[in-house]
Design a protein around this motif. Structure first.
Motif, PDB file in Angstrom:
ATOM      1  N   LYS A  63      -3.311   8.236  11.319  1.00 50.27           N
ATOM      2  CA  LYS A  63      -4.691   7.568  10.955  1.00 50.27           C
ATOM      3  C   LYS A  63      -4.289   5.858  10.892  1.00 50.27           C
ATOM      4  N   ASN A  64      -5.343   5.230  10.638  1.00 54.84           N
ATOM      5  CA  ASN A  64      -5.160   3.716  10.285  1.00 54.84           C
ATOM      6  C   ASN A  64      -4.599   3.688   8.953  1.00 54.84           C
ATOM      7  N   PRO A  65      -3.562   2.947   8.923  1.00 58.08           N
ATOM      8  CA  PRO A  65      -2.906   2.614   7.541  1.00 58.08           C
ATOM      9  C   PRO A  65      -3.444   2.651   6.373  1.00 58.08           C
ATOM     10  N   HIS A  66      -4.843   1.899   6.697  1.00 63.16           N
ATOM     11  CA  HIS A  66      -5.643   1.522   5.422  1.00 63.16           C
ATOM     12  C   HIS A  66      -6.301   2.893   4.848  1.00 63.16           C
ATOM     13  N   SER A  67      -6.599   3.868   5.774  1.00 63.72           N
ATOM     14  CA  SER A  67      -6.966   5.299   5.433  1.00 63.72           C
ATOM     15  C   SER A  67      -5.697   5.931   4.712  1.00 63.72           C
ATOM     16  N   ALA A  68      -4.612   5.533   5.016  1.00 58.32           N
ATOM     17  CA  ALA A  68      -3.609   6.366   4.413  1.00 58.32           C
ATOM     18  C   ALA A  68      -3.189   5.619   2.889  1.00 58.32           C
ATOM     19  N   ASP A  69      -3.740   4.414   2.714  1.00 61.55           N
ATOM     20  CA  ASP A  69      -3.529   3.598   1.742  1.00 61.55           C
ATOM     21  C   ASP A  69      -4.627   4.536   0.858  1.00 61.55           C
ATOM     22  N   HIS A  70      -5.770   4.779   1.127  1.00 63.49           N
ATOM     23  CA  HIS A  70      -6.791   5.503   0.175  1.00 63.49           C
ATOM     24  C   HIS A  70      -6.355   7.033   0.047  1.00 63.49           C
ATOM     25  N   TYR A  71      -5.788   7.634   1.061  1.00 62.62           N
ATOM     26  CA  TYR A  71      -5.244   8.794   0.862  1.00 62.62           C
ATOM     27  C   TYR A  71      -4.520   9.190  -0.536  1.00 62.62           C
ATOM     28  N   GLY A  72      -3.657   8.157  -0.737  1.00 62.37           N
ATOM     29  CA  GLY A  72      -3.088   8.184  -2.032  1.00 62.37           C
ATOM     30  C   GLY A  72      -2.300   9.376  -2.377  1.00 62.37           C
ATOM     31  N   GLU A 393       0.992  -2.815  -0.030  1.00 70.49           N
ATOM     32  CA  GLU A 393       1.376  -4.322   0.939  1.00 70.49           C
ATOM     33  C   GLU A 393       2.059  -3.680   2.224  1.00 70.49           C
ATOM     34  N   ARG A 394       2.612  -2.461   2.251  1.00 67.06           N
ATOM     35  CA  ARG A 394       2.983  -2.011   3.525  1.00 67.06           C
ATOM     36  C   ARG A 394       2.087  -1.686   4.546  1.00 67.06           C
ATOM     37  N   MET A 395       1.031  -0.965   4.090  1.00 67.34           N
ATOM     38  CA  MET A 395      -0.175  -0.697   4.922  1.00 67.34           C
ATOM     39  C   MET A 395      -0.854  -1.726   5.389  1.00 67.34           C
ATOM     40  N   ASN A 396      -1.080  -2.713   4.513  1.00 70.30           N
ATOM     41  CA  ASN A 396      -1.676  -3.931   4.953  1.00 70.30           C
ATOM     42  C   ASN A 396      -0.991  -4.653   6.018  1.00 70.30           C
ATOM     43  N   ALA A 397       0.380  -4.640   5.500  1.00 69.68           N
ATOM     44  CA  ALA A 397       1.332  -5.698   6.520  1.00 69.68           C
ATOM     45  C   ALA A 397       1.278  -4.992   7.858  1.00 69.68           C
ATOM     46  N   GLU A 398       1.255  -3.676   7.856  1.00 67.06           N
ATOM     47  CA  GLU A 398       1.213  -2.691   9.211  1.00 67.06           C
ATOM     48  C   GLU A 398       0.002  -3.304  10.059  1.00 67.06           C
ATOM     49  N   ILE A 399      -1.169  -3.220   9.528  1.00 67.44           N
ATOM     50  CA  ILE A 399      -2.637  -3.858   9.914  1.00 67.44           C
ATOM     51  C   ILE A 399      -2.382  -5.200  10.390  1.00 67.44           C
ATOM     52  N   GLY A 407     -10.679  -3.083  22.370  1.00 69.23           N
ATOM     53  CA  GLY A 407     -10.476  -1.682  22.764  1.00 69.23           C
ATOM     54  C   GLY A 407      -9.167  -1.189  21.951  1.00 69.23           C
ATOM     55  N   ARG A 408      -8.241  -2.161  21.337  1.00 72.15           N
ATOM     56  CA  ARG A 408      -7.184  -1.702  20.625  1.00 72.15           C
ATOM     57  C   ARG A 408      -7.341  -1.124  19.191  1.00 72.15           C
ATOM     58  N   VAL A 409      -7.104   0.153  18.881  1.00 74.94           N
ATOM     59  CA  VAL A 409      -7.206   0.832  17.725  1.00 74.94           C
ATOM     60  C   VAL A 409      -5.591   0.963  16.980  1.00 74.94           C
ATOM     61  N   LEU A 410      -5.477   0.650  16.048  1.00 79.79           N
ATOM     62  CA  LEU A 410      -4.149   0.884  15.293  1.00 79.79           C
ATOM     63  C   LEU A 410      -4.301   2.244  14.632  1.00 79.79           C
ATOM     64  N   VAL A 411      -3.381   3.005  15.077  1.00 72.46           N
ATOM     65  CA  VAL A 411      -3.001   4.373  14.703  1.00 72.46           C
ATOM     66  C   VAL A 411      -1.691   4.819  13.865  1.00 72.46           C
ATOM     67  N   ALA A 412      -1.429   4.972  12.722  1.00 70.97           N
ATOM     68  CA  ALA A 412      -0.026   5.177  12.404  1.00 70.97           C
ATOM     69  C   ALA A 412       0.293   6.633  12.128  1.00 70.97           C
ATOM     70  N   GLY A 413       1.612   7.052  12.086  1.00 70.82           N
ATOM     71  CA  GLY A 413       2.055   8.383  11.999  1.00 70.82           C
ATOM     72  C   GLY A 413       3.063   8.439  11.082  1.00 70.82           C
ATOM     73  N   PRO A 414       3.851   9.596  11.162  1.00 70.48           N
ATOM     74  CA  PRO A 414       5.208  10.003  10.227  1.00 70.48           C
ATOM     75  C   PRO A 414       5.809   8.823  10.016  1.00 70.48           C
ATOM     76  N   GLU A 415       6.450   8.058  10.998  1.00 68.49           N
ATOM     77  CA  GLU A 415       7.305   7.013  10.968  1.00 68.49           C
ATOM     78  C   GLU A 415       7.004   6.125  10.050  1.00 68.49           C
ATOM     79  N   LEU A 416       5.759   5.377   9.636  1.00 69.88           N
ATOM     80  CA  LEU A 416       5.240   4.768   8.757  1.00 69.88           C
ATOM     81  C   LEU A 416       5.258   5.463   7.452  1.00 69.88           C
ATOM     82  N   TRP A 417       4.690   6.552   7.369  1.00 69.10           N
ATOM     83  CA  TRP A 417       4.616   7.407   6.048  1.00 69.10           C
ATOM     84  C   TRP A 417       6.007   7.517   5.380  1.00 69.10           C
ATOM     85  N   GLN A 418       7.210   7.656   6.128  1.00 66.37           N
ATOM     86  CA  GLN A 418       8.530   7.968   5.763  1.00 66.37           C
ATOM     87  C   GLN A 418       9.031   6.596   5.075  1.00 66.37           C
ATOM     88  N   GLU A 419       8.241   5.506   5.611  1.00 68.10           N
ATOM     89  CA  GLU A 419       8.959   4.200   5.062  1.00 68.10           C
ATOM     90  C   GLU A 419       8.763   3.977   3.505  1.00 68.10           C
TER      91      GLU A 419
END
Length: 464
Positions: A63-72, A393-399, A407-419
């Protein structure tokens, strides 16, 4: 030393001591073992849910990193091992915090909500028993030290044998102190050792905390033994000495702590929490207006020498979110920092309120040494907030570092979550606890010194 040994032998043969010891050991064992069982269950539950939360975070969909930030996720406060002896503020301040984007959430799940009738009656913990029942035990052991001999006429014989009153008083006091320590000390040390060996104690420096904690409880008990012996010095009868001692217990253990609490609220009122949250919301609203947002966009474009967001080397939305969060962090630090400072000021005032009662001094000292005072709670709350900011800060930095558009959409995955590392809460160091304990420890020592000083002229005027 021979007189102390002789007095101790007489004391240990006293049937009252056996009954007092049996009742105290039973009360301390019931309260302590119940607290230990609850602490062990809570520790296992925290470990299980923490692992589940970690798996949930790592296993979330791309998902988008900001959505992951809200996932909490939820983070939990580990209970201090010596909370088995003195839970302090832990049952009242919440044990878990949800960390998520934008929100500095309150700690929730207060253990007092599940408290049983014994806890609601004020005798739910080992510390409650030490603060209320042990003084009664000390009074029952010491009220007859001289008054009973005066009634029987044996005090005249003791003084007539050439024993100086000071030596007689010191010998009986030392014997009763040793007997009281033998009754109270081993159960407290045993329960503390059980907690230290079986509960998570990494980083807590449990053993020096335990020794200091038990020493404080014994000093407190010694103060009430002195109160009883002073009453025994002046009362004509044992019944009169007991009546005076019990009146002192009611005043110092029941009435004075309530007066101290009311006085602290009056002298050092805490900031109203509702007003603090209102100021936080007002600070956020002023920053979120369309005009303020347009101004910041123009500033960003000017900073990078661009005329259009697509010309920026960074993602405008991510950069704006990062700067908005920095503003929010500053608002939280200012407003909630002031709120927590006001509560810490109340705690310091409460320590000085120990001047009107040794129980008030012991409450502050006991919680601090056990690691269950308000400072420990505040330390956890701000640690959870720092962890939340690390994620944001990490999620916002990724964005920010991956421009979107065209047309570019940022979608992050497990690699970012593991950081994002797991939340690891380190307790306040023992040095901080000892520094915070200086005032109540000094006040408790002043109580002991004042009672001992009061005994000097009374002993000199001791008469059959």
């Amino acid at each position: 030393m021979r007189r102390v040994a002789a007095e101790l032998a007489l004391t240990l043969r006293d049937v009252r001591l056996r009954w007092i010891g049996a009742v105290l050991v039973l009360l301390l064992a019931v309260a302590g073992l119940a607290a230990w069982r609850e602490a062990a269950a809570y520790g296992a539950e925290v470990a299980r849910i923490t692992a589940a939360e970690r798996d949930r975070w790592l296993g979330q969909d791309a998902k988008n990193p900001h959505s992951a930030d809200h996932y909490g996720l939820w983070v939990f406060r580990p209970s201090a091992p010596l909370a088995v002896l003195d839970p302090g503020t832990e049952p009242y301040t919440g044990r878990m915090v949800r960390v998520e984007a934008h929100l500095f959430n309150d700690a929730v799940y207060r253990a007092v909500q599940d408290a049983g009738p014994l806890a609601r009656a004020g005798l739910g913990s080992v510390a409650d028993i030490v603060q209320l029942v042990v003084p009664l035990a000390a009074i029952l052991m010491g009220f007859s030290a001289f008054a009973a001999d005066r009634e029987r006429g044996t005090l005249r014989l003791a003084l007539g044998n050439g024993v100086p009153p000071g030596r007689l008083f010191a010998g009986r006091l030392a014997a009763l102190l040793v007997a009281l320590a033998l009754v109270v000390g081993p159960p407290l040390l045993g329960l503390g050792a059980l907690a230290a060996l079986s509960l998570g104690s990494e980083g807590w420096q449990v053993w020096p905390r335990l020794i200091a904690w038990v020493a404080a409880q014994l000093a407190y008990a010694g103060a009430f033994l002195l109160v009883a012996m002073l009453a025994s010095l002046v009362a004509r009868t044992a019944r009169g000495a007991l009546s005076v001692s019990l009146a002192a217990w009611v005043l110092l253990c029941v009435a004075a702590p309530r007066l101290a609490g009311a006085g602290v609220e009056l002298v050092r009122p805490a900031l109203p929490y509702r007003a603090v949250r209102a100021r936080i919301d007002a600070g956020f609203r002023a920053h979120r207006t369309a005009e303020a947002n347009d101004t910041r966009v123009r500033e960003v474009l000017a900073r990078y020498g661009a005329s259009d967001p697509d010309e920026l080397p960074v993602d405008l939305r991510g950069l704006m979110m990062s700067e908005n969060e920095s503003h929010n962090f500053a608002v939280y630090d200012r407003e909630l920092g002031a709120f927590f400072d006001s509560l810490a000021a109340q705690e310091r005032a409460a320590a000085y309120a120990g001047l009107i009662s040794p129980r008030v001094a012991l409450q502050a000292l006991s919680q601090t040494l056990a690691g269950t005072d308000f400072a420990a709670h505040a330390h956890f709350v701000w640690a959870a907030e720092r962890y939340r900011r690390t994620i944001s800060e990490r999620m916002n930095a990724e964005i920010r570092d991956h421009p979107q558009g065209g047309g570019r959409v940022l979608v992050a995955g497990p690699e970012l979550w593991q950081e994002i590392p797991p939340f690891a809460h380190a307790p306040l160091p023992l040095a901080r606890a000892l520094a915070d304990a200086r005032v109540p420890a000094l006040i408790l020592a002043l109580w002991l010194g004042a009672l001992a000083a009061l005994a000097v002229p009374l002993v000199r005027r001791l008469k059959p």
